[in-house]
Design a protein around this motif. Structure first.
Motif, PDB file in Angstrom:
ATOM      1  N   LEU A  64       0.810  -1.215   0.000  1.00  0.00           N
ATOM      2  CA  LEU A  64       0.000   0.000   0.000  1.00  0.00           C
ATOM      3  C   LEU A  64       0.845   1.268   0.000  1.00  0.00           C
ATOM      4  O   LEU A  64       0.402   2.311  -0.484  1.00  0.00           O
ATOM      5  CB  LEU A  64      -0.935  -0.003   1.213  1.00  0.00           C
ATOM      6  N   SER A  65       2.069   1.182   0.520  1.00  0.00           N
ATOM      7  CA  SER A  65       2.933   2.369   0.554  1.00  0.00           C
ATOM      8  C   SER A  65       3.816   2.488  -0.678  1.00  0.00           C
ATOM      9  O   SER A  65       4.606   3.426  -0.786  1.00  0.00           O
ATOM     10  CB  SER A  65       3.817   2.338   1.806  1.00  0.00           C
ATOM     11  N   GLY A  66       3.718   1.550  -1.606  1.00  0.00           N
ATOM     12  CA  GLY A  66       4.529   1.617  -2.811  1.00  0.00           C
ATOM     13  C   GLY A  66       5.975   1.221  -2.590  1.00  0.00           C
ATOM     14  O   GLY A  66       6.879   1.764  -3.226  1.00  0.00           O
ATOM     15  N   GLY A  67       6.205   0.269  -1.663  1.00  0.00           N
ATOM     16  CA  GLY A  67       7.564  -0.232  -1.454  1.00  0.00           C
ATOM     17  C   GLY A  67       8.414   0.622  -0.552  1.00  0.00           C
ATOM     18  O   GLY A  67       9.641   0.624  -0.671  1.00  0.00           O
ATOM     19  N   ARG A  68       7.806   1.307   0.410  1.00  0.00           N
ATOM     20  CA  ARG A  68       8.563   2.230   1.267  1.00  0.00           C
ATOM     21  C   ARG A  68       8.997   1.621   2.597  1.00  0.00           C
ATOM     22  O   ARG A  68       9.598   2.303   3.418  1.00  0.00           O
ATOM     23  CB  ARG A  68       7.724   3.486   1.531  1.00  0.00           C
ATOM     24  N   PHE A  69       8.725   0.340   2.822  1.00  0.00           N
ATOM     25  CA  PHE A  69       8.954  -0.238   4.148  1.00  0.00           C
ATOM     26  C   PHE A  69      10.351  -0.819   4.294  1.00  0.00           C
ATOM     27  O   PHE A  69      10.852  -1.509   3.394  1.00  0.00           O
ATOM     28  CB  PHE A  69       7.931  -1.342   4.420  1.00  0.00           C
ATOM     29  N   THR A  70      10.988  -0.554   5.439  1.00  0.00           N
ATOM     30  CA  THR A  70      12.231  -1.199   5.856  1.00  0.00           C
ATOM     31  C   THR A  70      11.938  -2.051   7.082  1.00  0.00           C
ATOM     32  O   THR A  70      11.398  -1.555   8.076  1.00  0.00           O
ATOM     33  CB  THR A  70      13.318  -0.164   6.191  1.00  0.00           C
TER      34      THR A  70
ATOM     35  N   ARG B 253      13.672  -4.383   2.324  1.00  0.00           N
ATOM     36  CA  ARG B 253      15.000  -4.192   2.910  1.00  0.00           C
ATOM     37  C   ARG B 253      14.969  -4.618   4.370  1.00  0.00           C
ATOM     38  O   ARG B 253      14.101  -4.201   5.138  1.00  0.00           O
ATOM     39  CB  ARG B 253      15.409  -2.719   2.803  1.00  0.00           C
ATOM     40  N   THR B 254      15.926  -5.463   4.746  1.00  0.00           N
ATOM     41  CA  THR B 254      15.964  -6.036   6.089  1.00  0.00           C
ATOM     42  C   THR B 254      17.262  -5.647   6.777  1.00  0.00           C
ATOM     43  O   THR B 254      18.353  -5.945   6.286  1.00  0.00           O
ATOM     44  CB  THR B 254      15.838  -7.569   6.017  1.00  0.00           C
ATOM     45  N   LEU B 255      17.135  -4.986   7.918  1.00  0.00           N
ATOM     46  CA  LEU B 255      18.276  -4.560   8.726  1.00  0.00           C
ATOM     47  C   LEU B 255      18.131  -5.172  10.111  1.00  0.00           C
ATOM     48  O   LEU B 255      17.044  -5.145  10.689  1.00  0.00           O
ATOM     49  CB  LEU B 255      18.338  -3.034   8.839  1.00  0.00           C
ATOM     50  N   ILE B 256      19.218  -5.708  10.662  1.00  0.00           N
ATOM     51  CA  ILE B 256      19.172  -6.323  11.977  1.00  0.00           C
ATOM     52  C   ILE B 256      19.821  -5.399  12.999  1.00  0.00           C
ATOM     53  O   ILE B 256      20.910  -4.878  12.783  1.00  0.00           O
ATOM     54  CB  ILE B 256      19.882  -7.691  11.977  1.00  0.00           C
ATOM     55  N   GLY B 257      19.125  -5.212  14.119  1.00  0.00           N
ATOM     56  CA  GLY B 257      19.671  -4.426  15.208  1.00  0.00           C
ATOM     57  C   GLY B 257      20.355  -5.315  16.230  1.00  0.00           C
ATOM     58  O   GLY B 257      20.034  -6.496  16.370  1.00  0.00           O
ATOM     59  N   GLY B 258      21.293  -4.738  16.972  1.00  0.00           N
ATOM     60  CA  GLY B 258      21.983  -5.495  18.010  1.00  0.00           C
ATOM     61  C   GLY B 258      23.400  -5.026  18.171  1.00  0.00           C
ATOM     62  O   GLY B 258      23.925  -4.237  17.372  1.00  0.00           O
ATOM     63  N   ALA B 259      24.040  -5.518  19.229  1.00  0.00           N
ATOM     64  CA  ALA B 259      25.414  -5.138  19.534  1.00  0.00           C
ATOM     65  C   ALA B 259      26.389  -5.879  18.631  1.00  0.00           C
ATOM     66  O   ALA B 259      26.165  -7.040  18.261  1.00  0.00           O
ATOM     67  CB  ALA B 259      25.726  -5.437  20.999  1.00  0.00           C
ATOM     68  N   ALA B 260      27.462  -5.207  18.277  1.00  0.00           N
ATOM     69  CA  ALA B 260      28.476  -5.784  17.393  1.00  0.00           C
ATOM     70  C   ALA B 260      29.040  -7.071  17.973  1.00  0.00           C
ATOM     71  O   ALA B 260      29.249  -7.194  19.179  1.00  0.00           O
ATOM     72  CB  ALA B 260      29.606  -4.777  17.169  1.00  0.00           C
TER      73      ALA B 260
END
Length: 274
Positions: free
Chosen positions: A104-110, A176-183
């Motif tokens: 619905l957003s035209g591909g704007r989601f991360t 687009r997939t980004l993972i959060g967390g400590a190095a």
């Protein structure tokens, strides 16, 4: 470098639609929202940001509903989660929510993915703490099977799905997939395995850690370089200049969990970085 924002939106803060309009009109690149379904009142897990736990953690809006409202009043603003507690969701239902929002957003989601810090919150969702990383990886793989163009079955350690008709699809394939967390080696290994990049909270220490992640990415045989998006950053001109020197393409600035007047004053201050 794109300048995005994050905020703990709650029942006491500026509304998603008002904030989204202001962000787009002012030229900010995106809005990322965190997630907590609930915060158990009796908690043994210490808050990583320090005690007492800030009030907003127990009052967050559902990020997907809030981002849907933001999407409906904007045309260009990026929309993301920072982060989704994937282990706390039914993956079939979450795949539908994400695909619908992205379509619905035209591909704007991360899709910001996280493992969580609150043991009690996760336990109420039936999450075994010691295997939460593996559970998350498994659920992301299941969701990608549902997002595939052709009906695709998936059988994993923690769940399975039959080859299914599952529409809508995300606008441009898996978001687009980004993972959060400590190095660390475990996190960087999982980023290189199934994500597009990293959401390092606070953005400190990147001079040392970004080359390590890039090497893990290359060792895994991935083409190009991982995206690194410093998250919940309290900006200074020096910080942003440093991120540019590291060739980072996006940074997410922290807004206060406040009412409209205070948030808009903060956006006025952040305008210097656009």
């Amino acid at each position: 470098m794109r300048i995005a924002t994050t905020i703990f939106l709650t029942d006491e803060t500026i509304r998603p639609d008002r904030l989204a309009r202001e962000l787009e009109q002012r030229g900010f690149a995106g809005l990322y929202l965190p997630e907590h379904t609930h915060i158990p009142a009796s908690r043994d897990t210490p808050a990583p940001m320090g005690e007492p736990l800030p009030r907003e953690y127990g009052r967050t809006l559902d990020p997907f509903i809030a981002l849907g409202q933001a999407a409906s009043v904007t045309e260009r603003l990026g929309l993301g989660t920072g982060i989704t507690l994937v282990g706390q969701h039914d993956p079939v239902g979450l795949a539908k929510q994400i695909a619908t929002l992205d379509f619905l957003s035209g591909g704007r989601f991360t899709f910001g993915v996280g493992y969580g810090w609150n043991v009690e919150e996760a336990a109420d969702h039936g999450v075994e703490w010691s295997t939460r990383r593996e559970l998350t990886r498994d659920r992301v793989a299941l969701m990608r099977a549902l997002w595939a163009e052709e009906p695709t079955a998936y059988k994993g350690e923690f769940g399975s799905v039959r080859a299914s008709l599952a529409y809508p699809k995300p606008a441009h394939g898996a978001p687009r997939t980004l993972i959060g967390g400590a190095a660390g080696p475990k996190l960087f290994g999982q980023i290189a395995e199934y994500a597009d990049g990293w959401l390092p909270i606070g953005g400190r220490g990147l001079t040392e850690t970004v080359p390590v992640l890039r090497q893990a990415w290359a060792d895994a045989g991935r083409a190009g370089e991982p995206e690194v998006v410093p998250y919940a950053v309290r900006p200074t001109p020096g910080k942003l200049a440093h991120y540019r020197e590291l060739d980072l393409q996006e940074v997410v600035l922290q807004l206060p969990p406040a009412g409209e007047a205070e948030v808009l004053r903060t956006l006025d201050d952040f305008a210097q970085y656009l």
